[in-house]
Design a protein around this motif. Sequence first.
Motif, PDB file in Angstrom:
ATOM      1  N   LYS A   1       0.808  -1.200   0.000  1.00 38.12           N
ATOM      2  CA  LYS A   1       0.000   0.000   0.000  1.00 38.12           C
ATOM      3  C   LYS A   1       0.844   1.253   0.000  1.00 38.12           C
TER       4      LYS A   1
ATOM      5  N   PRO B   1      -3.785  -4.948  -3.981  1.00 33.73           N
ATOM      6  CA  PRO B   1      -4.497  -3.892  -4.692  1.00 33.73           C
ATOM      7  C   PRO B   1      -4.293  -4.016  -6.195  1.00 33.73           C
TER       8      PRO B   1
ATOM      9  N   ASP C   1      -2.751   0.916  -8.093  1.00 33.81           N
ATOM     10  CA  ASP C   1      -2.552   1.355  -6.712  1.00 33.81           C
ATOM     11  C   ASP C   1      -1.382   0.644  -6.047  1.00 33.81           C
TER      12      ASP C   1
END
Lengths: 327, 284, 109
Positions: A5, A215, A219
């Motif tokens: 992330k 993701p 992303d």
Amino acid sequence: MTDQKSPAPAPAAGTADDAARVAEFEARIARGESIEPKDWMPERYRKQLVRMMSQHAHSEIVGMLPEGNWITRAPSLRRKMVLLAKVQDEAGHGLYIYCGTETLGVGREELVDQLLTGKAKYSSIFNYPTLTWADIGVIGWFVDGAAIVNQTMLAKASFGPYARAMVRICKEENFHKKQGYESVATLANGTPEQHAMVQDAVNRWWWPSLMMFGPSDKDSPNSAELIRWRVKRDTNDTLRQRFVDLTVPQARAVNLTLPDPDLRFDEESQQWEFGQIDWKEVYEVISGNGPCNRERLAARRKAHEDGAWVREAAEAYAAKRNVVSAA
Amino acid sequence: MSRESEMGNRESSNGGSTDGWVPGAKPATATSGIAQNPVFEHLLRLADDRLVLGHRLSEWCGHAPILEEDIALANIALDLIGQASMLLKLAGEVEGKGRSEDALAYFRDAIEFRNAQLVELPNGDFAVTIVRQFLFDAWDVLVLERLAAVSNEALAGIAAKALKEARYHLRHTAEWVRMLGDGTAESHARAQRALDDLWPYTAELFLADAVDAEAVAAGSGVDVESFRSRWRQTVEQVLGEATLAIPKDGFAPRGGRTGRHTEYLGRMLADMQSLARAHPGAAW
Amino acid sequence: MTKDTVSATGGATTAAETQWDLWEVFTQEGEGAPHEHAGSVHATTPEHAMQNARDVYARRGKIVSLWVVPSGAIIASAPSDSGPFFDPGNDKAYRHPQFYKTPRGVRGL
């Protein structure tokens, strides 16, 4: 299988020497060579490997808990043994990978500490509860199935110890998925109660399994670098698609539906299109608000704390005998 | 069953013979100790020890003090449950009523189980688990050595394979008893307490009765009483190395071999059998 | 970092905080085969290491022999050695049978 992330930080500006070494390092990788623990490697590569490997190992260990939940209630002696052997394998997989991480100079105690204090991540799929026996079969089918898609790629990873651990794991993992699907098929073709049980489990585990791949690529800022370093070969979306294409026919073969009204076969691409993943749920679970996050960590903490006197006893025994261990 | 007294006038409806009811007689029930089929009963004793103990050990999965030990305990559990499965299958064949190993494992009540009480006790801490396992393993090796030579070939075959496993279990648990006994003050105290608490339950391992005698005569059993002194030798040797004190023999609980268990077994089986019993007749 | 020293194979070797010492495991898969590095285990004594190695690495397949070695006891060549240490072995073609041209059809060569 890792949840990527955070955005990649800018590469540190180095001297001409560093730049040359990095170039040679990347050339080695491009040639298909293996990087071994004593080889020179960019600090960032070492950090990424430690992160990936330790997250993977943590996932195996935490993964023992949702499945372990049903060992004592397994409904036949054969299923009892199969499940116990599977969970035992997972302990072994965690162990192989922790040992691989240790070659990079990080002790297992430090990694265990990171997990138990909530600093380290592990695959969020294991934060869901196993509510019925059918969940066990479905986990073998979906979760191990997804892991195999990921791990087959990792068996050719650039870092030697990780790749070798993955080869060993892939060999063992095949039975995990197969026994899961066998159980699912038996339930699907069983009594009406059993069929309903397994359909319900499928409805709860399908979307979390798709989320295991991480993701969407847009992303996932680390992807490009990891691909260049051959720690990742395919993108998250590619792997996820591969898993869906494998699994949909398997569901059909046993008369189970998948909880996605948008699922349709695209003749042109010969792939199964599927609906939107609810990323909000994913981030909630990753940040510690999943249904079982607290319970999982509490169980591991308890095992660790309760076991301290045992570990100390073994060390004291060895010390009294002045046993030559590590120099 | 030969008591003479009868209550009132008893005339049977089929003219002449009494219906055989005698008020003070001891009928064969689950805990009466009267075995219709001693070979079957003896096999249940062997099988149930392993099933219950294997189940107890499996409760550690995911909770052991260190990963390596999680794997080791699971190994022992798998060996024991595998042996139980084979022995139950054989028992079902001997009984001849069509009961499979799963039918016997999941659809008998606690009073029909024939394990020694030692193995049904809760796991306690790691010291209790390891000391209990060690005491059992030392006995198990002796039992299996003898069983591997009985004339019942199927049983001998199971025992021969199980013996290899049991020897390894004993090696593992004996080493742990030494490590705990001669480790830290805390581990020593826990190991001694475990030994003191478990010791009384070991007496039952050496109680033989008519069921055993008949099974031995039929070439399908072992006389457990004959192992007592060799077992003590092995156990005392390891406990000595572990600096642990041998408890005195005293009160010796018994009854497991005839279905009279502790309350722990019923609760353990309620967990173990719950799903199978919720779907009787289903395949898994 | 909890490690005090780094072993020749790159791993942490001490475990002051109770995760035990590191041992490398080598397995022999079948009679006559060479022992190969399988991975590592944590343990406290040689007997303990042997048992842990057996439980972790010998559950499947036909392992007939196990070696366990404290990680710190392994002396490994350094990557920087690879030039002077190994390359000279690479370019002595006369050590290989293909270097030699013999008349065709002659048996037993």
